[in-house]
Design a protein around this motif. Structure first.
Motif, PDB file in Angstrom:
ATOM      1  N   ALA A  25      37.115  41.056  41.557  1.00 39.91           N
ATOM      2  CA  ALA A  25      36.617  39.870  40.274  1.00 39.91           C
ATOM      3  C   ALA A  25      36.413  40.086  38.754  1.00 39.91           C
ATOM      4  N   ASP A  26      36.522  41.874  38.747  1.00 38.63           N
ATOM      5  CA  ASP A  26      35.744  41.974  37.360  1.00 38.63           C
ATOM      6  C   ASP A  26      37.362  43.019  37.349  1.00 38.63           C
ATOM      7  N   ILE A  27      37.770  43.070  35.895  1.00 35.93           N
ATOM      8  CA  ILE A  27      38.407  44.677  36.071  1.00 35.93           C
ATOM      9  C   ILE A  27      37.627  45.631  34.872  1.00 35.93           C
ATOM     10  N   VAL A  28      38.290  46.827  34.674  1.00 41.24           N
ATOM     11  CA  VAL A  28      37.461  47.260  33.853  1.00 41.24           C
ATOM     12  C   VAL A  28      38.642  48.575  33.515  1.00 41.24           C
ATOM     13  N   ILE A  29      38.566  48.425  31.378  1.00 39.24           N
ATOM     14  CA  ILE A  29      39.255  49.966  31.375  1.00 39.24           C
ATOM     15  C   ILE A  29      38.997  50.583  31.210  1.00 39.24           C
ATOM     16  N   ARG A  36      46.404  55.707  27.380  1.00 38.16           N
ATOM     17  CA  ARG A  36      47.650  55.878  27.601  1.00 38.16           C
ATOM     18  C   ARG A  36      49.111  54.318  27.889  1.00 38.16           C
ATOM     19  N   TYR A  37      47.231  53.208  28.266  1.00 41.08           N
ATOM     20  CA  TYR A  37      48.517  51.559  27.571  1.00 41.08           C
ATOM     21  C   TYR A  37      49.447  51.942  26.833  1.00 41.08           C
ATOM     22  N   GLU A  49      40.647  44.442  25.793  1.00 36.88           N
ATOM     23  CA  GLU A  49      40.113  43.462  26.475  1.00 36.88           C
ATOM     24  C   GLU A  49      41.444  42.896  26.743  1.00 36.88           C
ATOM     25  N   GLU A  50      43.000  42.757  25.810  1.00 33.26           N
ATOM     26  CA  GLU A  50      43.878  42.371  26.451  1.00 33.26           C
ATOM     27  C   GLU A  50      44.891  43.014  27.203  1.00 33.26           C
ATOM     28  N   VAL A  51      44.508  44.155  27.235  1.00 38.28           N
ATOM     29  CA  VAL A  51      45.222  44.918  28.433  1.00 38.28           C
ATOM     30  C   VAL A  51      44.595  44.676  29.537  1.00 38.28           C
ATOM     31  N   ALA A  52      42.859  44.625  29.702  1.00 37.03           N
ATOM     32  CA  ALA A  52      42.755  43.505  30.884  1.00 37.03           C
ATOM     33  C   ALA A  52      42.773  42.171  31.265  1.00 37.03           C
ATOM     34  N   ALA A  53      42.942  41.583  29.775  1.00 38.42           N
ATOM     35  CA  ALA A  53      44.212  40.184  30.584  1.00 38.42           C
ATOM     36  C   ALA A  53      45.235  39.945  31.023  1.00 38.42           C
ATOM     37  N   TRP A  54      45.730  41.143  30.526  1.00 36.36           N
ATOM     38  CA  TRP A  54      47.032  41.407  31.081  1.00 36.36           C
ATOM     39  C   TRP A  54      47.240  41.632  32.346  1.00 36.36           C
ATOM     40  N   LEU A  96      32.363  32.993  49.092  1.00 37.16           N
ATOM     41  CA  LEU A  96      31.443  31.885  49.637  1.00 37.16           C
ATOM     42  C   LEU A  96      31.533  32.445  51.489  1.00 37.16           C
ATOM     43  N   SER A  97      32.190  33.620  50.712  1.00 44.51           N
ATOM     44  CA  SER A  97      31.890  33.705  53.028  1.00 44.51           C
ATOM     45  C   SER A  97      31.181  33.994  53.026  1.00 44.51           C
ATOM     46  N   GLY A  98      30.654  34.735  52.106  1.00 47.64           N
ATOM     47  CA  GLY A  98      29.870  36.155  52.532  1.00 47.64           C
ATOM     48  C   GLY A  98      30.239  37.536  52.068  1.00 47.64           C
ATOM     49  N   GLN A  99      31.826  37.827  51.442  1.00 46.86           N
ATOM     50  CA  GLN A  99      32.385  38.969  51.906  1.00 46.86           C
ATOM     51  C   GLN A  99      31.920  39.736  49.840  1.00 46.86           C
ATOM     52  N   PRO A 100      31.490  41.072  49.913  1.00 43.33           N
ATOM     53  CA  PRO A 100      31.766  41.594  48.427  1.00 43.33           C
ATOM     54  C   PRO A 100      32.779  41.521  47.958  1.00 43.33           C
ATOM     55  N   LEU A 101      32.192  41.315  47.020  1.00 45.32           N
ATOM     56  CA  LEU A 101      33.836  41.256  45.451  1.00 45.32           C
ATOM     57  C   LEU A 101      33.607  42.466  45.133  1.00 45.32           C
ATOM     58  N   TYR A 102      34.957  42.792  44.485  1.00 46.85           N
ATOM     59  CA  TYR A 102      34.937  44.522  44.064  1.00 46.85           C
ATOM     60  C   TYR A 102      35.343  43.852  42.303  1.00 46.85           C
ATOM     61  N   SER A 103      34.712  45.428  42.036  1.00 43.56           N
ATOM     62  CA  SER A 103      35.573  45.056  40.008  1.00 43.56           C
ATOM     63  C   SER A 103      36.473  46.815  40.486  1.00 43.56           C
ATOM     64  N   MET A 104      37.865  45.834  39.881  1.00 49.51           N
ATOM     65  CA  MET A 104      38.347  47.319  39.392  1.00 49.51           C
ATOM     66  C   MET A 104      38.789  47.572  38.579  1.00 49.51           C
ATOM     67  N   ILE A 105      38.767  49.761  38.221  1.00 49.45           N
ATOM     68  CA  ILE A 105      38.365  49.796  37.479  1.00 49.45           C
ATOM     69  C   ILE A 105      39.672  51.072  37.094  1.00 49.45           C
TER      70      ILE A 105
END
Length: 145
Positions: A25-29, A36-37, A49-54, A96-105
């Protein structure tokens, strides 16, 4: 990335994308990944922000696939760019089904396989990095004495 506005056609669509067993549900750079990018993936200057949007666009289009090696959290983008990512559970966030959401670092962008063929075997690549790092440290230690 999560607090930035996105164009969703409907409010009933889930605000997460499945990647393996994770509901991202979230991306952190990280700063290291951003540098490195710019060095290894992109030719022009870009901000986090551009890298996260990509990355978010790559996730939505199912262009990110797990790398064959399961020892590292490595992923392939467009079968060429190698990315190291970690996942952390978002506290108090559920779908909505109660499953946990994760942040991708995004920890690091290793580079493109087309430019660096040694990335095909990550175990060998990381062992070579460790050996070169050890030799640099030992040479530096010898110089001090």
């Amino acid at each position: 990335m999560r607090n930035k506005g996105t164009d969703w056609p409907s409010t009933y669509e889930p605000f997460h994308i499945m990647l393996n067993d994770y509901r991202v549900a979230d991306i952190v750079i990280t700063n290291h990944a951003k540098s490195r990018y710019m060095d290894r993936i992109s030719n022009g200057a870009s901000n986090a922000e551009e890298v996260a949007a990509w990355m978010w666009q790559c996730l939505m289009q199912n262009r990110i696939k797990p790398f064959s090696s399961s020892d590292y959290n490595a992923y392939l983008i467009d079968d060429d760019s190698v990315v190291i990512a970690e996942f952390t559970e978002l506290t108090g966030e559920r779908d909505l089904s109660g499953q946990p959401l994760y942040s991708m670092i995004i920890v690091s962008f290793l580079g493109r396989i087309s430019e660096m063929p040694q990335l095909r075997d990550l175990k060998t690549y990381f062992s070579l990095l460790r050996i070169s790092h050890r030799t640099k440290l030992s040479k530096k230690k010898r110089r001090r004495k």
